[in-house]
Design a protein around this motif. Structure first.
Motif, PDB file in Angstrom:
ATOM      1  N   VAL A  61     -11.229 -13.756  -3.943  1.00  0.00           N
ATOM      2  CA  VAL A  61     -11.395 -13.936  -2.498  1.00  0.00           C
ATOM      3  C   VAL A  61     -10.067 -14.347  -1.863  1.00  0.00           C
ATOM      4  CG1 VAL A  61     -12.533 -15.296  -0.700  1.00  0.00           C
ATOM      5  CG2 VAL A  61     -13.842 -14.484  -2.668  1.00  0.00           C
ATOM      6  N   ALA A  62      -9.373 -15.291  -2.493  1.00  0.00           N
ATOM      7  CA  ALA A  62      -8.078 -15.733  -1.969  1.00  0.00           C
ATOM      8  C   ALA A  62      -7.098 -14.566  -1.917  1.00  0.00           C
ATOM      9  CB  ALA A  62      -7.526 -16.863  -2.833  1.00  0.00           C
ATOM     10  N   ASN A  63      -7.099 -13.740  -2.944  1.00  0.00           N
ATOM     11  CA  ASN A  63      -6.199 -12.584  -2.976  1.00  0.00           C
ATOM     12  C   ASN A  63      -6.567 -11.574  -1.896  1.00  0.00           C
ATOM     13  OD1 ASN A  63      -4.076 -10.949  -4.317  1.00  0.00           O
ATOM     14  ND2 ASN A  63      -5.796  -9.611  -4.827  1.00  0.00           N
ATOM     15  N   MET A  64      -7.866 -11.383  -1.671  1.00  0.00           N
ATOM     16  CA  MET A  64      -8.334 -10.484  -0.623  1.00  0.00           C
ATOM     17  C   MET A  64      -7.822 -10.922   0.747  1.00  0.00           C
ATOM     18  SD  MET A  64     -12.347  -9.625   0.273  1.00  0.00           S
ATOM     19  CE  MET A  64     -12.750 -11.343   0.658  1.00  0.00           C
ATOM     20  N   ILE A  65      -7.877 -12.208   0.996  1.00  0.00           N
ATOM     21  CA  ILE A  65      -7.409 -12.736   2.276  1.00  0.00           C
ATOM     22  C   ILE A  65      -5.898 -12.582   2.415  1.00  0.00           C
ATOM     23  CG2 ILE A  65      -7.144 -14.856   3.634  1.00  0.00           C
ATOM     24  CD1 ILE A  65      -9.868 -15.733   2.486  1.00  0.00           C
ATOM     25  N   GLU A  66      -5.173 -12.866   1.352  1.00  0.00           N
ATOM     26  CA  GLU A  66      -3.714 -12.762   1.417  1.00  0.00           C
ATOM     27  C   GLU A  66      -3.271 -11.312   1.594  1.00  0.00           C
ATOM     28  OE1 GLU A  66      -1.474 -15.182   1.852  1.00  0.00           O
ATOM     29  OE2 GLU A  66      -3.366 -16.283   2.077  1.00  0.00           O
ATOM     30  N   GLN A  67      -3.957 -10.382   0.951  1.00  0.00           N
ATOM     31  CA  GLN A  67      -3.615  -8.970   1.140  1.00  0.00           C
ATOM     32  C   GLN A  67      -3.869  -8.540   2.584  1.00  0.00           C
ATOM     33  OE1 GLN A  67      -4.458  -6.001  -2.109  1.00  0.00           O
ATOM     34  NE2 GLN A  67      -5.673  -7.701  -2.920  1.00  0.00           N
ATOM     35  N   THR A  68      -4.939  -9.052   3.165  1.00  0.00           N
ATOM     36  CA  THR A  68      -5.235  -8.741   4.561  1.00  0.00           C
ATOM     37  C   THR A  68      -4.141  -9.269   5.479  1.00  0.00           C
ATOM     38  OG1 THR A  68      -7.621  -8.816   4.139  1.00  0.00           O
ATOM     39  CG2 THR A  68      -6.913  -9.059   6.420  1.00  0.00           C
ATOM     40  N   ARG A  69      -3.716 -10.492   5.248  1.00  0.00           N
ATOM     41  CA  ARG A  69      -2.660 -11.080   6.079  1.00  0.00           C
ATOM     42  C   ARG A  69      -1.325 -10.376   5.868  1.00  0.00           C
ATOM     43  NH1 ARG A  69      -2.475 -17.345   5.286  1.00  0.00           N
ATOM     44  NH2 ARG A  69      -1.494 -17.325   7.333  1.00  0.00           N
ATOM     45  N   ASP A  70      -1.051  -9.987   4.628  1.00  0.00           N
ATOM     46  CA  ASP A  70       0.192  -9.262   4.357  1.00  0.00           C
ATOM     47  C   ASP A  70       0.217  -7.930   5.092  1.00  0.00           C
ATOM     48  OD1 ASP A  70       1.109 -11.262   2.705  1.00  0.00           O
ATOM     49  OD2 ASP A  70       0.538 -10.257   0.837  1.00  0.00           O
ATOM     50  N   ALA A  71      -0.945  -7.276   5.182  1.00  0.00           N
ATOM     51  CA  ALA A  71      -1.011  -5.961   5.814  1.00  0.00           C
ATOM     52  C   ALA A  71      -0.983  -6.035   7.328  1.00  0.00           C
ATOM     53  CB  ALA A  71      -2.284  -5.237   5.363  1.00  0.00           C
ATOM     54  N   PHE A  72      -1.669  -7.040   7.899  1.00  0.00           N
ATOM     55  CA  PHE A  72      -1.869  -7.064   9.347  1.00  0.00           C
ATOM     56  C   PHE A  72      -1.272  -8.278  10.054  1.00  0.00           C
ATOM     57  CE2 PHE A  72      -5.867  -4.767   7.871  1.00  0.00           C
ATOM     58  CZ  PHE A  72      -5.296  -3.508   8.031  1.00  0.00           C
ATOM     59  N   GLY A  73      -0.745  -9.231   9.293  1.00  0.00           N
ATOM     60  CA  GLY A  73      -0.074 -10.371   9.918  1.00  0.00           C
ATOM     61  C   GLY A  73      -0.974 -11.552  10.166  1.00  0.00           C
ATOM     62  N   GLN A  74      -2.185 -11.301  10.644  1.00  0.00           N
ATOM     63  CA  GLN A  74      -3.120 -12.376  10.960  1.00  0.00           C
ATOM     64  C   GLN A  74      -4.538 -11.983  10.557  1.00  0.00           C
ATOM     65  OE1 GLN A  74      -2.187 -12.924  15.271  1.00  0.00           O
ATOM     66  NE2 GLN A  74      -1.900 -15.061  14.724  1.00  0.00           N
ATOM     67  N   LEU A  75      -5.387 -12.996  10.531  1.00  0.00           N
ATOM     68  CA  LEU A  75      -6.816 -12.773  10.304  1.00  0.00           C
ATOM     69  C   LEU A  75      -7.571 -13.353  11.487  1.00  0.00           C
ATOM     70  CD1 LEU A  75      -9.152 -11.932   8.374  1.00  0.00           C
ATOM     71  CD2 LEU A  75      -9.096 -14.277   7.487  1.00  0.00           C
TER      72      LEU A  75
END
Length: 213
Positions: A61-75
């Motif tokens: 889950v933590a990795n999923m969130i970090e990949q999302t932030r890496d791709a789009f900047g924010q969540l």
């Protein structure tokens, strides 16, 4: 970020959000299904990435969130649309099935909520939406593990809404009906500015005005 984006309500929500301009991280245990959702979004002119994650694993889950932030900047938004459903009579449920259903249907939702909320709080707020399986809370043979998980998610949705109010994070749940487009439209509303001030609610997609008590 949509967990469970590979099929059903999760896919419908992902497509609807993307059609309205959101960049979507489509996550699923099955990466092929997540990629299929991502490709559909691209074909419709939207922006998306596909991610693989078992939400019962906190590190994934933590990795999923970090990949999302890496791709789009924010969540800005988390949608939990993951559920294991086993329509088994209580007397036939074995220990493995019971534990697995609760690990995913309740524990996984909690991990997603907790870790995403930490990020949302740091970024000034956001929205969390938990999608419960169709008829999970009705008196129908949906399986005791499904019902137990859904009931637990309602409880943590309301508690999280109370705790996160001062952090400007709205937390709501949708009990999915038979039409995934109705689920997606209700999720879109809860993610929009029009839902400002709505938190701690459990709504049915077939009757958005109905609330579970």
């Amino acid at each position: 970020m949509v967990a469970g984006a590979g099929a059903g309500s999760g896919r419908a929500i992902s497509l609807t959000l993307a059609d309205c301009g959101a960049a979507v991280a489509a996550a699923d245990l099955n990466i092929e299904r997540a990629d299929a959702t991502s490709q559909l979004i691209h074909k419709r002119g939207g922006t998306a990435i596909a991610l693989r994650a078992d939400i019962s694993n906190r590190f994934q889950v933590a990795n999923m969130i970090e990949q999302t932030r890496d791709a789009f900047g924010q969540l800005h938004l988390l949608v939990n649309a993951v559920s294991i459903q086993r329509a088994q009579p209580m007397l036939q449920v074995d220990e493995w099935d019971w534990r697995r259903q609760l690990e995913v249907n309740l524990g996984g939702v909690f991990f997603c909520m907790q870790l995403a909320a930490r990020v949302l709080a740091d970024e000034g707020g956001g929205t969390i939406i938990n999608v419960l399986p169709s008829k999970a809370l009705a008196s129908l043979p949906e399986g005791i593990g499904t019902v137990a998980g859904a009931s637990g998610v309602i409880g943590i949705t309301r508690q999280a809404a109370r705790e996160l109010k001062e952090r400007h994070i709205a937390v709501n749940a949708i009990v999915a009906g038979d039409r995934v487009d109705s689920v997606a439209n209700l999720a879109l509303f809860l993610a929009s500015d029009a839902a400002d001030g709505i938190s701690g609610q459990v709504l049915t997609s077939d009757r958005p005005d109905a609330r579970w008590t």
